[in-house]
Structure formats: structure tokens, C-alpha cells
Design an enzyme around this catalytic site. Sequence first.
Site, PDB file in Angstrom:
ATOM      1  N   GLN A  67       0.805  -1.216   0.000  1.00 30.62           N
ATOM      2  CA  GLN A  67       0.000   0.000   0.000  1.00 30.62           C
ATOM      3  C   GLN A  67       0.846   1.277   0.000  1.00 30.62           C
ATOM      4  O   GLN A  67       0.377   2.339  -0.380  1.00 30.62           O
ATOM      5  CB  GLN A  67      -0.948  -0.008   1.211  1.00 30.62           C
ATOM      6  CG  GLN A  67      -1.925  -1.158   1.162  1.00 30.62           C
ATOM      7  CD  GLN A  67      -2.791  -1.238   2.400  1.00 30.62           C
ATOM      8  OE1 GLN A  67      -2.457  -1.900   3.365  1.00 30.62           O
ATOM      9  NE2 GLN A  67      -3.910  -0.538   2.386  1.00 30.62           N
TER      10      GLN A  67
ATOM     11  N   ARG B  16       4.727   0.905  12.622  1.00 31.30           N
ATOM     12  CA  ARG B  16       4.431  -0.465  12.194  1.00 31.30           C
ATOM     13  C   ARG B  16       4.392  -0.485  10.671  1.00 31.30           C
ATOM     14  O   ARG B  16       3.669   0.290  10.059  1.00 31.30           O
ATOM     15  CB  ARG B  16       3.079  -0.901  12.765  1.00 31.30           C
ATOM     16  CG  ARG B  16       2.550  -2.210  12.189  1.00 31.30           C
ATOM     17  CD  ARG B  16       1.217  -2.557  12.847  1.00 31.30           C
ATOM     18  NE  ARG B  16       0.628  -3.753  12.286  1.00 31.30           N
ATOM     19  CZ  ARG B  16      -0.384  -3.757  11.410  1.00 31.30           C
ATOM     20  NH1 ARG B  16      -0.925  -2.625  10.994  1.00 31.30           N
ATOM     21  NH2 ARG B  16      -0.869  -4.901  10.959  1.00 31.30           N
TER      22      ARG B  16
ATOM     23  N   HIS C  10       1.613  -8.906   5.144  1.00 28.15           N
ATOM     24  CA  HIS C  10       0.425  -8.042   5.130  1.00 28.15           C
ATOM     25  C   HIS C  10      -0.239  -8.224   3.759  1.00 28.15           C
ATOM     26  O   HIS C  10      -0.209  -7.342   2.903  1.00 28.15           O
ATOM     27  CB  HIS C  10       0.817  -6.590   5.377  1.00 28.15           C
ATOM     28  CG  HIS C  10      -0.332  -5.686   5.702  1.00 28.15           C
ATOM     29  ND1 HIS C  10      -0.524  -5.106   6.938  1.00 28.15           N
ATOM     30  CD2 HIS C  10      -1.374  -5.262   4.940  1.00 28.15           C
ATOM     31  CE1 HIS C  10      -1.611  -4.356   6.924  1.00 28.15           C
ATOM     32  NE2 HIS C  10      -2.158  -4.440   5.713  1.00 28.15           N
TER      33      HIS C  10
ATOM     34  N   GLU D 165      -4.404  -9.892   9.823  1.00 29.24           N
ATOM     35  CA  GLU D 165      -5.832 -10.159   9.569  1.00 29.24           C
ATOM     36  C   GLU D 165      -6.154 -11.443   8.806  1.00 29.24           C
ATOM     37  O   GLU D 165      -6.892 -11.393   7.805  1.00 29.24           O
ATOM     38  CB  GLU D 165      -6.453  -9.018   8.745  1.00 29.24           C
ATOM     39  CG  GLU D 165      -6.374  -7.668   9.336  1.00 29.24           C
ATOM     40  CD  GLU D 165      -6.921  -6.577   8.392  1.00 29.24           C
ATOM     41  OE1 GLU D 165      -7.192  -6.862   7.220  1.00 29.24           O
ATOM     42  OE2 GLU D 165      -7.050  -5.442   8.842  1.00 29.24           O
TER      43      GLU D 165
ATOM     44  N   ASN E 218      -6.833  -5.109  14.577  1.00 26.55           N
ATOM     45  CA  ASN E 218      -7.197  -3.986  13.720  1.00 26.55           C
ATOM     46  C   ASN E 218      -8.670  -3.730  13.974  1.00 26.55           C
ATOM     47  O   ASN E 218      -9.491  -4.647  13.889  1.00 26.55           O
ATOM     48  CB  ASN E 218      -6.971  -4.318  12.241  1.00 26.55           C
ATOM     49  CG  ASN E 218      -5.503  -4.551  11.941  1.00 26.55           C
ATOM     50  OD1 ASN E 218      -4.639  -4.259  12.770  1.00 26.55           O
ATOM     51  ND2 ASN E 218      -5.213  -5.077  10.759  1.00 26.55           N
TER      52      ASN E 218
ATOM     53  N   TYR F 212     -12.065  -0.969  13.554  1.00 29.70           N
ATOM     54  CA  TYR F 212     -12.598   0.230  12.912  1.00 29.70           C
ATOM     55  C   TYR F 212     -14.038   0.570  13.300  1.00 29.70           C
ATOM     56  O   TYR F 212     -14.417   1.717  13.288  1.00 29.70           O
ATOM     57  CB  TYR F 212     -12.523   0.078  11.384  1.00 29.70           C
ATOM     58  CG  TYR F 212     -11.095   0.089  10.877  1.00 29.70           C
ATOM     59  CD1 TYR F 212     -10.465   1.275  10.567  1.00 29.70           C
ATOM     60  CD2 TYR F 212     -10.380  -1.093  10.753  1.00 29.70           C
ATOM     61  CE1 TYR F 212      -9.145   1.302  10.129  1.00 29.70           C
ATOM     62  CE2 TYR F 212      -9.058  -1.081  10.322  1.00 29.70           C
ATOM     63  CZ  TYR F 212      -8.448   0.115  10.011  1.00 29.70           C
ATOM     64  OH  TYR F 212      -7.147   0.137   9.593  1.00 29.70           O
TER      65      TYR F 212
ATOM     66  N   GLU G 172      -4.182  -1.229  14.255  1.00 31.82           N
ATOM     67  CA  GLU G 172      -4.792  -0.311  13.294  1.00 31.82           C
ATOM     68  C   GLU G 172      -6.084   0.226  13.875  1.00 31.82           C
ATOM     69  O   GLU G 172      -6.891  -0.539  14.416  1.00 31.82           O
ATOM     70  CB  GLU G 172      -5.152  -1.027  11.976  1.00 31.82           C
ATOM     71  CG  GLU G 172      -3.976  -1.426  11.134  1.00 31.82           C
ATOM     72  CD  GLU G 172      -4.402  -2.109   9.829  1.00 31.82           C
ATOM     73  OE1 GLU G 172      -5.565  -1.951   9.409  1.00 31.82           O
ATOM     74  OE2 GLU G 172      -3.558  -2.809   9.256  1.00 31.82           O
TER      75      GLU G 172
ATOM     76  N   TRP H 146      -4.153   3.959  11.863  1.00 28.90           N
ATOM     77  CA  TRP H 146      -4.104   3.637  10.438  1.00 28.90           C
ATOM     78  C   TRP H 146      -4.715   4.806   9.716  1.00 28.90           C
ATOM     79  O   TRP H 146      -5.867   5.132   9.964  1.00 28.90           O
ATOM     80  CB  TRP H 146      -4.898   2.354  10.121  1.00 28.90           C
ATOM     81  CG  TRP H 146      -4.787   2.005   8.654  1.00 28.90           C
ATOM     82  CD1 TRP H 146      -5.632   2.395   7.650  1.00 28.90           C
ATOM     83  CD2 TRP H 146      -3.755   1.229   8.047  1.00 28.90           C
ATOM     84  NE1 TRP H 146      -5.186   1.904   6.454  1.00 28.90           N
ATOM     85  CE2 TRP H 146      -4.034   1.189   6.656  1.00 28.90           C
ATOM     86  CE3 TRP H 146      -2.613   0.581   8.526  1.00 28.90           C
ATOM     87  CZ2 TRP H 146      -3.207   0.524   5.753  1.00 28.90           C
ATOM     88  CZ3 TRP H 146      -1.813  -0.086   7.629  1.00 28.90           C
ATOM     89  CH2 TRP H 146      -2.117  -0.112   6.263  1.00 28.90           C
TER      90      TRP H 146
ATOM     91  N   TYR I 145      -7.146   7.238   4.671  1.00 32.71           N
ATOM     92  CA  TYR I 145      -7.121   7.151   6.137  1.00 32.71           C
ATOM     93  C   TYR I 145      -5.973   7.975   6.736  1.00 32.71           C
ATOM     94  O   TYR I 145      -5.746   7.926   7.933  1.00 32.71           O
ATOM     95  CB  TYR I 145      -6.869   5.705   6.576  1.00 32.71           C
ATOM     96  CG  TYR I 145      -8.007   4.739   6.425  1.00 32.71           C
ATOM     97  CD1 TYR I 145      -8.810   4.403   7.515  1.00 32.71           C
ATOM     98  CD2 TYR I 145      -8.265   4.119   5.212  1.00 32.71           C
ATOM     99  CE1 TYR I 145      -9.843   3.482   7.396  1.00 32.71           C
ATOM    100  CE2 TYR I 145      -9.299   3.191   5.078  1.00 32.71           C
ATOM    101  CZ  TYR I 145     -10.084   2.882   6.172  1.00 32.71           C
ATOM    102  OH  TYR I 145     -11.099   1.960   6.047  1.00 32.71           O
TER     103      TYR I 145
HETATM  104  O1  IFM Z   1      -5.913  -0.650   4.503  1.00 31.39           O
HETATM  105  C1  IFM Z   1      -6.363  -1.696   5.299  1.00 31.39           C
HETATM  106  C2  IFM Z   1      -5.199  -2.469   5.871  1.00 31.39           C
HETATM  107  O2  IFM Z   1      -4.319  -2.921   4.890  1.00 31.39           O
HETATM  108  C3  IFM Z   1      -5.719  -3.677   6.614  1.00 31.39           C
HETATM  109  N1  IFM Z   1      -6.708  -3.293   7.582  1.00 31.39           N
HETATM  110  C4  IFM Z   1      -7.780  -2.444   7.140  1.00 31.39           C
HETATM  111  C5  IFM Z   1      -7.204  -1.229   6.448  1.00 31.39           C
HETATM  112  C6  IFM Z   1      -8.322  -0.264   6.036  1.00 31.39           C
HETATM  113  O3  IFM Z   1      -9.206  -0.861   5.164  1.00 31.39           O
END
Ligand code: IFM
Length: 509
Positions: free
Chosen positions: A43, A99, A143, A189, A331, A333, A402, A444, A460
Site C-alpha cells: 500500500q 508499524r 500483510h 488479519e 485492527n 474500525y 490499526e 491507520w 485514512y
Molecule cells: O488498509 C487496510 C489495511 O491494509 C488492513 N486493515 C484495514 C485497512 C483499512 O481498510
Amino acid sequence: MGATAFFYILLFLWVQDTAATLGFTRSDFPQDFVFGASTSAYQYEGAVSEDGRSPSFWDTFTHAGKMPDKSTADVAADGYHKYKEDMKLISDTGLEAYRFSISWSRLIPNGRGAVNPKGLQYYNNIIDELVKRGIQIHITLYHLDLPQCLEDEYEGWLSPKIIEDFTAYADVCFREFGDRVTYWTTVNEPNIAAITSYGSGQLPPGRCSDPFGITNCTAGNSTTEPYIAVHTTLLAHASVVRLYKAKYKAEQKGVVGINIYSFWSYPFTQSTVDLEATQRCKDFMYGWILWPLVFGDYPQVMKKNVGYRLPSFTKVQSELIKDSFDFIGINHYYSVYVNDRPLETGARDVMGDMSIYYRVSRTDPPVGKAAPTNVTSDPKGLQLVLEYLKDAYGNPPIYIHENGLESTNGGLNDTDRVDYLSTYIGSTLDAIRNGINVKGYFAWAFMDLFELLSGYQSNYGLYRVDFDDESRPRQARLSARWYSGFLKKNASSIRLSRVQEDLTLNTVF
Ligand code: IFM
């Protein structure tokens, strides 16, 4: 009064208000607690065919035009070339930890065997920059970016052959970087990745089968492959942990954990079936990974609902996996509301086996497929996840790897993100005060990146990246300035520092 002055007065009042309701400061957290931010290799880095890197299955996926915006991460945030200034920015922001992940196909382009000297140099450079600046380093080995050659050779995570290759790759990382790196996460994840990569087909390798795919998949089996992929991942993870303990731990004194995707689930109603569905959701989402790690086997409800499609562990494997972690990374959200969904008798994917519907707000219609959209903020949900993990899995050390707010507005004045981050950090503090063993928090993302489900359609980042500009300039958002102020200033000066910083940084607005 001019419009600018009026704006600053409003901003001042907003900052005062947020600061007043914040009610905590950096120094309320334990001494050894770390605050940082995250990125991941595919990413962030770009330079996908530079200096010997071979394609990962993400390159194949994006080049086949599978992203909603048809984008690729060929350049992404150009971290391969801009890492030096970024590591300085991390330090200037006041982050205590960073990280990031290693691209397997940059380090070992054939998936196994020879190490790419330029790849090695790149990660050594990053690590050295961070060490020089006193930033704690957290590395994720995997990842979600598998070397394409291993996907071609044996279908990647669907084959047990990957266990040996992943362990050998980890061995290189520990050997080369372990003198300076002590926080290792094996896999990011695996729970949600299995569902989105092998169930709905939204992430590479984009496998799924009718009627479960969200995209058109040409190969795959949504009813079996997610379970096989997680099974292999768990065995590979445990193998890496065994290697670290046997060969490196005594000298390097590091810790190794695994990461899971976590959302909080509330029962949609207080009916018995919805309460049971909510527990099932937790057993599938967390228990899929954590039951084997803590108890050596899959949760009972998974065995019952998935039946013969759920692979089983031999006694030796179960012993290898049990206790194979020093910490758990999460992680997190959002939260969801969960409804019971009767267990269907025909073919079922993971969502069907879980036998739930979910919705992200009380007013939404129920959804039975993988990825939620339009999620809303629920800081309390993070505290509830942390408390649940303590109660269900014996209070493991936890890193929030995250947490952050997605936005489709690329602007710099991200007050909603400041609100999100500050309230989720507050919720983390509440959990710590309730005895949860949380060791760190990572936002994140450190900067805007290529996003997994949306490419460049959403962001983000604490820092804005201009993806239309070849040089990918970074610009601080308000959230970066807020986080910086929170981390750098002492307890009593947070409110003042925020006001001062916000008001002096005219260029931001
Ligand atoms: O961008 C992703 C990340 O790579 C993995 N966890 C969720 C993030 C947001 O969607």
C-alpha cells in the site's frame, strides 16, 4: 469581522470543546505504552518492478483491473523512494513507534531461496533510520501480499507447502533485522483476509464460487477455501514462532504475535436467537484464530456449523499452535449489529456458516455478505472488544495495530478524524483502567495509501498524499497535528498546544 478571523474563532471553540471533553492526556497511559502509526508494503512502497522485486498477487490483481477505480499500487505513496523523509516525518510528528510490513517478493523474489540485496538494503535503511531516531519498530511479515510465483506454483495459502517457505522467509527477516527489531507480527488479519480473498473474492487472489462472490470469480470455492487458508496460516504462524523461540529469542529478546481483524458485535435485539448469533459471530471472527492459539482447537460452534469442511489439527499440530504467541494485534474500525440467520441446508460460505446477518447501523437493512460499508464511529466498541478478549482469552498482551477513519474527502481539515482518533484513544484508556493488558495504539494510516477495497477513492492518512502529483507530496492534516500535539506536549498543555498549533499553521487551511 473577516471570514478568516471568524473561521479561527470557530476553530478555537471547537478545539477548546474537544480538549475539554477529551479528559485525558498522553501521560495518563502507562510508561511502556506506545503510540504510533501503521503502513503496509504494497500500500505504501510502489516501485513494484524496481531493483529486483517480483510481482506479488496484488500486482496481478490490480493489473487485471479488479479495483473499483481500476487503480494499481505501481507508485502508491512512493515509499520506496521517499522512506528517508517519511522516517523523519514520523519522528517529527512525535510518534513513538512505527508499524510496517516487509514485501516478501522484494526480499526474496522467487518466494524461496536467494535474497535480493537491494530489497535487503531497503529494509535495512528503513530500520536504521528508525533506530537512529529512537522509534520502536513493529514489523509485520505478511500483510496480504504473497509472491505471485508461489500462488502460481501451489496456490499460496491453500497449500501446506507454504509453511516451509513462509518459515524460511521469516528466518531471513529474523536473521537480517532481528538485531534491531524486537516486535514481530507473523500475519495481518488472516480472519477477514480469508473471507475477502477466498469467500467474496474482493481481495487477491480473488477466488470465490457462485453465489457467494461479490466480484466475478473464475476459480475458487467459497465454502471450503477460507477455512483451508486460515488453517495453513495458523500452521505457518506456529512454525515461525517455533523457529524464533528455538533460534533467535534468547539472543534477540523479541516477541512474536499474530494480528486479527476485530469489530464489536451488538445483538440487534435482546432475543435469545440474536444473543446467540452475536456470540457465534465472535466465535467465528476472533475464535477462528484465537481458540487454536489459546486452547489448541477451533471453537465448538465452528466445528458444528462447518462440519467436514473445517480442517482439523493433529495432536502435534494442536500442541504446536497452542500458546504460540506473545501478544495479539487487533485492527479495529467499527461495530456491527447482529441478527440471527437460520442455518441454511444447502451450500454455505463463512457468513452462512456463521448464520448471522449484520448491519452497521440500527436503521440499515440486514446484510449477509462480507465487507460492510458506511461504517460509523463507535469508540465504546473498541473497549468492549478489548474487555471481551481479556475475558475470553486470558488477558493476552494486546496491541491495537490499526484504528482510523476512512474518508472520501481528501481535505486537510479532518476534524471528524480528530474526533474519531481522540475518542477511540480515550476508549483504549478506559480499557486499560479496567485492567486490560493493552500495550500500544497505532493509527491507520500514517499517510494516505493505496487502499485495499477502494484504491485511491478513500483515505485514512494523518498525512495527505497527492497521488496526482508525480512527487507524491505529503501534507499534514489536522489529525496529524492533533496527534502530534497529544504526543509531544505534557499533560497540562494539550489544550493550549492544540490551539497554538492549529492557529499558527495557516497553510493547513
Ligand atoms: O488498509 C487496510 C489495511 O491494509 C488492513 N486493515 C484495514 C485497512 C483499512 O481498510
